[in-house]
Design a protein around this motif. Structure first.
Motif, mmCIF file in Angstrom:
data_model
loop_
_atom_site.group_PDB
_atom_site.id
_atom_site.type_symbol
_atom_site.label_atom_id
_atom_site.label_comp_id
_atom_site.label_asym_id
_atom_site.label_seq_id
_atom_site.Cartn_x
_atom_site.Cartn_y
_atom_site.Cartn_z
ATOM 1 N N ILE A 1 0.836 -1.208 0.000
ATOM 2 C CA ILE A 1 0.000 0.000 0.000
ATOM 3 C C ILE A 1 0.870 1.256 0.000
ATOM 4 C CG2 ILE A 1 -1.736 1.291 1.305
ATOM 5 C CD1 ILE A 1 -2.642 -1.531 2.384
ATOM 6 N N ARG A 2 1.952 1.228 0.773
ATOM 7 C CA ARG A 2 2.874 2.381 0.769
ATOM 8 C C ARG A 2 3.490 2.583 -0.618
ATOM 9 N NH1 ARG A 2 4.701 0.061 6.158
ATOM 10 N NH2 ARG A 2 3.783 1.437 7.738
ATOM 11 N N GLU A 3 3.760 1.489 -1.305
ATOM 12 C CA GLU A 3 4.327 1.574 -2.649
ATOM 13 C C GLU A 3 3.318 2.159 -3.631
ATOM 14 O OE1 GLU A 3 7.445 0.863 -5.501
ATOM 15 O OE2 GLU A 3 7.452 0.827 -3.311
ATOM 16 N N ILE A 4 2.077 1.714 -3.559
ATOM 17 C CA ILE A 4 1.039 2.181 -4.482
ATOM 18 C C ILE A 4 0.601 3.602 -4.127
ATOM 19 C CG2 ILE A 4 -1.333 1.742 -5.274
ATOM 20 C CD1 ILE A 4 -0.738 -1.265 -4.912
ATOM 21 N N GLN A 5 0.585 3.925 -2.833
ATOM 22 C CA GLN A 5 0.306 5.262 -2.310
ATOM 23 C C GLN A 5 -1.047 5.824 -2.790
ATOM 24 O OE1 GLN A 5 2.505 6.330 -0.071
ATOM 25 N NE2 GLN A 5 1.346 8.164 0.437
ATOM 26 N N PRO A 6 -2.161 5.161 -2.436
ATOM 27 C CA PRO A 6 -3.473 5.736 -2.768
ATOM 28 C C PRO A 6 -3.773 6.924 -1.858
ATOM 29 C CG PRO A 6 -3.753 3.822 -1.374
ATOM 30 C CD PRO A 6 -2.275 3.919 -1.659
ATOM 31 N N ASP A 7 -4.707 7.758 -2.260
ATOM 32 C CA ASP A 7 -5.150 8.851 -1.382
ATOM 33 C C ASP A 7 -5.974 8.292 -0.223
ATOM 34 O OD1 ASP A 7 -3.960 10.676 -3.098
ATOM 35 O OD2 ASP A 7 -5.792 10.936 -4.278
ATOM 36 N N VAL A 8 -6.863 7.332 -0.549
ATOM 37 C CA VAL A 8 -7.785 6.761 0.429
ATOM 38 C C VAL A 8 -7.687 5.243 0.387
ATOM 39 C CG1 VAL A 8 -10.215 6.521 1.112
ATOM 40 C CG2 VAL A 8 -9.381 8.708 0.228
ATOM 41 N N LEU A 9 -7.663 4.627 1.539
ATOM 42 C CA LEU A 9 -7.644 3.164 1.636
ATOM 43 C C LEU A 9 -8.868 2.674 2.384
ATOM 44 C CD1 LEU A 9 -6.021 0.410 1.384
ATOM 45 C CD2 LEU A 9 -5.410 0.817 3.773
ATOM 46 N N TYR A 10 -9.547 1.680 1.807
ATOM 47 C CA TYR A 10 -10.638 0.973 2.468
ATOM 48 C C TYR A 10 -10.180 -0.463 2.748
ATOM 49 C CZ TYR A 10 -13.940 4.646 1.008
ATOM 50 O OH TYR A 10 -14.590 5.842 0.813
ATOM 51 N N PRO A 11 -9.980 -0.859 4.013
ATOM 52 C CA PRO A 11 -9.628 -2.255 4.303
ATOM 53 C C PRO A 11 -10.875 -3.147 4.295
ATOM 54 C CG PRO A 11 -8.954 -0.738 6.074
ATOM 55 C CD PRO A 11 -9.949 -0.032 5.222
ATOM 56 N N VAL A 12 -10.796 -4.274 3.595
ATOM 57 C CA VAL A 12 -11.898 -5.248 3.564
ATOM 58 C C VAL A 12 -11.320 -6.638 3.791
ATOM 59 C CG1 VAL A 12 -13.368 -3.862 2.050
ATOM 60 C CG2 VAL A 12 -11.748 -5.493 1.040
ATOM 61 N N HIS A 13 -12.229 -7.626 3.897
ATOM 62 C CA HIS A 13 -11.792 -9.023 4.011
ATOM 63 C C HIS A 13 -10.843 -9.187 5.198
ATOM 64 C CE1 HIS A 13 -10.580 -13.063 2.575
ATOM 65 N NE2 HIS A 13 -11.525 -12.971 1.648
ATOM 66 N N THR A 14 -11.167 -8.555 6.330
ATOM 67 C CA THR A 14 -10.302 -8.596 7.503
ATOM 68 C C THR A 14 -11.106 -8.390 8.775
ATOM 69 O OG1 THR A 14 -8.366 -7.602 8.566
ATOM 70 C CG2 THR A 14 -9.801 -6.115 7.320
ATOM 71 N N GLU A 15 -10.619 -8.972 9.841
ATOM 72 C CA GLU A 15 -11.207 -8.758 11.165
ATOM 73 C C GLU A 15 -10.397 -7.751 11.977
ATOM 74 O OE1 GLU A 15 -11.158 -12.748 12.636
ATOM 75 O OE2 GLU A 15 -13.091 -13.270 11.719
ATOM 76 N N HIS A 16 -9.367 -7.168 11.344
ATOM 77 C CA HIS A 16 -8.479 -6.247 12.062
ATOM 78 C C HIS A 16 -8.203 -5.009 11.212
ATOM 79 C CE1 HIS A 16 -7.713 -9.183 15.238
ATOM 80 N NE2 HIS A 16 -7.614 -10.091 14.284
ATOM 81 N N ALA A 17 -9.268 -4.332 10.789
ATOM 82 C CA ALA A 17 -9.105 -3.139 9.969
ATOM 83 C C ALA A 17 -8.323 -2.055 10.693
ATOM 84 C CB ALA A 17 -10.477 -2.609 9.552
ATOM 85 N N GLU A 18 -8.368 -2.050 12.020
ATOM 86 C CA GLU A 18 -7.668 -1.011 12.785
ATOM 87 C C GLU A 18 -6.161 -1.043 12.577
ATOM 88 O OE1 GLU A 18 -7.398 -4.678 15.239
ATOM 89 O OE2 GLU A 18 -9.023 -3.712 14.111
ATOM 90 N N MET A 19 -5.623 -2.192 12.150
ATOM 91 C CA MET A 19 -4.184 -2.312 11.996
ATOM 92 C C MET A 19 -3.669 -1.562 10.764
ATOM 93 S SD MET A 19 -3.337 -6.144 13.377
ATOM 94 C CE MET A 19 -1.634 -5.689 13.675
ATOM 95 N N TYR A 20 -4.588 -1.103 9.926
ATOM 96 C CA TYR A 20 -4.182 -0.271 8.788
ATOM 97 C C TYR A 20 -4.017 1.197 9.177
ATOM 98 C CZ TYR A 20 -4.959 -4.030 5.399
ATOM 99 O OH TYR A 20 -4.868 -5.188 4.681
ATOM 100 N N ASP A 21 -4.448 1.549 10.376
ATOM 101 C CA ASP A 21 -4.376 2.953 10.785
ATOM 102 C C ASP A 21 -2.949 3.488 10.783
ATOM 103 O OD1 ASP A 21 -7.090 3.023 11.050
ATOM 104 O OD2 ASP A 21 -7.112 2.837 13.244
ATOM 105 N N ILE A 22 -1.968 2.613 10.898
ATOM 106 C CA ILE A 22 -0.574 3.042 10.902
ATOM 107 C C ILE A 22 -0.206 3.747 9.592
ATOM 108 C CG2 ILE A 22 0.330 0.882 9.948
ATOM 109 C CD1 ILE A 22 2.705 1.163 11.870
#
Length: 513
Positions: free
Chosen positions: A476-497
């Motif tokens: 994700i850091r490589e692709i560098q989108p403006d907005v990220l939506y996490p799906v298919h996960t029970e731990h979406a909070e771990m993307y907050d970093i």
């Protein structure tokens, strides 16, 4: 109307149902089963009733209440309104796993499905060898006039069956769908045909990963996707996170307190299993997922390198055959006629299988002949061709030459061990380890079968179909989108970093079902 609407895959692994709206065009990204929701009400013996159309699914909140996407026959049967024009312009299928594909059968047949060639092949195989109805459209509740006499009869066969509007996309070739341009991006996953998508509109540039990994036999495809997605400069990225909470150095221990050495690459399974197989002078029984042809290649290589043959099921044989027929270029998968591949013919139907089986011919018990064997298999026409193959084998072949085979055997085929009666066998468990109560019960059945035949179990010969947490974050850091939506996960909070990298992370909300 929001640009991206989430009807599944939120705070759960699987069940992806995501709607994209841009430039007066709407696309559905996958339409899969939620294992967690479905498991609350159904199991292998209790399923939604086809006789109630989509009623059971709607009542239990298994599918979203979206006007204009569901089948006419199911809606009218329930007395519900059917929109003349579909509410979406197409469905993009990332891959043919149940949690991304199974509920596509509920969609109307004038919605085109876009996917890779191998995803199309797998849908066809699932339909032909089972009851999925993802490739074919079988109209229900249809009656036609009787050919003789008055009245009506229920339509069957060709009277109700047609082929879905399935359109194969070539990698990275732009396809106009409505006012959007779509590119299919092959990625590595635990079955053939897995794809991500790049969706381009006048204002929006959206990347959808589907499910992916960086450690399978097709991992170069995933790395290429990352490069292409980076150049695409998306303002929105929808990313899977099955293993976002998994670390490279995570440690676990077995029942004896010894550290479990988890494998990272598919090829490492070969390295780990080689000594075990080569030093065994009896039958090797292995369980790996039916559609995981990467894993089939692994045990095919092991069979060749240990002077054995890999005995696969009829369904796997049919899948290999169809993929070989449809792909003009060479694939990584072996030919169905390869000398290191055997096709196992199980006993079925009335058991008229071998010439030493006996049958009552009007009062006279005689050995069954070849025509009886053909009749026993004839209800499944796709099987008949394999009966004539030189590499087709029976339990007799394995029984008489145990050390010649690696025998693929799952919970549905353990009964075949009763015929084989292995005298000196080992069992390699090469599928996901149990992580919930249902899987633990299934694994207990596995243990009971193997204990009965005194077959020792060797675990942890598996790698995941999903990328590790560090890999996902790096991607994700490589692709560098403006907005990220996490799906298919029970731990979406771990993307907050990722907010520290200037990426806006939005945990999606599930729209009403």
């Amino acid at each position: 109307m929001e640009t991206v609407e989430f009807y599944g895959g939120v705070d759960e692994i699987g069940g992806n149902k995501i709607k994209v709206n841009a430039d007066s065009t709407s696309l559905m990204l996958d339409f899969g089963m939620s294992f967690s929701k479905n498991g609350m009400y159904f199991d292998n013996f209790v399923n939604p009733r086809k006789s109630n159309g989509i009623g059971d699914y709607l009542e239990l909140g298994l599918i979203p209440k979206i006007q204009g996407i569901y089948r006419e026959d199911y809606l009218r049967h329930m007395g519900m309104n059917f929109e003349e024009k579909p509410a979406i312009d197409g469905l993009l299928l990332s891959h043919a796993h149940a949690d991304h594909a199974d509920y596509m059968t509920l969609l109307r047949n004038d919605i085109p499905f876009y996917m890779s060639l191998n995803s199309k092949v797998i849908l066809e195989v699932l339909d032909t060898t089972g009851t999925k109805e993802l490739y074919r459209y079988k109209e229900q509740f249809k009656f036609v006039p009787k050919k003789r006499g008055e009245g009506f009869k229920q339509a069957i066969g060709d009277e109700i069956t047609s082929i879905r509007d399935i359109r194969v996309l070539n990698p990275y070739e732009k396809e106009a769908i409505g006012n959007l341009n779509v590119q299919l991006a092959p990625v590595d996953h635990s079955l053939p045909g897995a794809s991500a998508f790049l969706i381009e509109g006048s204002q929006e540039r959206i990347v959808y990963t589907g499910d992916l990994r960086f450690h399978g036999r097709n991992r170069d495809a995933t790395f290429e996707f990352v490069e292409k997605a980076k150049k695409f400069q998306p303002n929105i990225m929808i990313c899977e996170g099955t293993r976002i909470n998994s670390g490279l150095h995570k440690k676990s221990h077995d029942e004896n307190g010894e550290e479990i050495k988890y494998l990272e690459l598919e090829e490492e399974i070969e390295d780990k299993a080689y000594d075990l197989i080569s030093q065994n002078n009896g039958l090797v029984v292995v369980n790996f997922p039916l559609r995981d042809l990467d894993r089939l290649v692994t045990f095919y290589n092991l069979a060749k390198n240990t002077d054995r043959k890999l005995a696969i099921s009829l369904k796997q044989a049919y899948m290999l055959k169809r993929i070989e027929e449809e792909n003009s270029e060479k694939t990584i998968y072996p030919s169905i006629h390869d000398e290191a591949i055997s096709i196992y013919l199980p006993r079925r139907g009335s058991g008229l299988y071998m010439k030493d089986n006996y049958v009552n011919y009007d009062g006279y018990w005689q050995a069954a002949d070849e025509t009886d064997r053909i009749k026993d298999y004839s209800k499944d026409k796709w099987v008949l061709e394999f009966l004539e193959y030189d590499n087709a084998i029976t339990y007799k072949d394995i029984q008489e030459n145990e050390s010649d085979y690696i025998f693929r055997c799952d919970n549905f085929s353990f009964v075949d061990l009763i015929d084989v009666k292995p005298e000196n066998a080992i069992y390699i468990h090469s599928t996901t380890e149990p992580f919930n109560e249902e899987m633990e019960m299934s694994y207990e059945i596995t243990e009971n079968w193997l204990k009965h035949f005194e077959i020792p179990i060797y675990n942890h010969f598996h790698v995941s179909g999903h990328a590790r947490g560090e890999e996902l974050l790096e991607m994700i850091r490589e692709i560098q989108p403006d907005v990220l939506y996490p799906v298919h996960t029970e731990h979406a909070e771990m993307y907050d970093i990722l907010k520290e990298d200037g990426i806006k992370v939005i945990r999606p909300s599930l729209k009403g079902c």
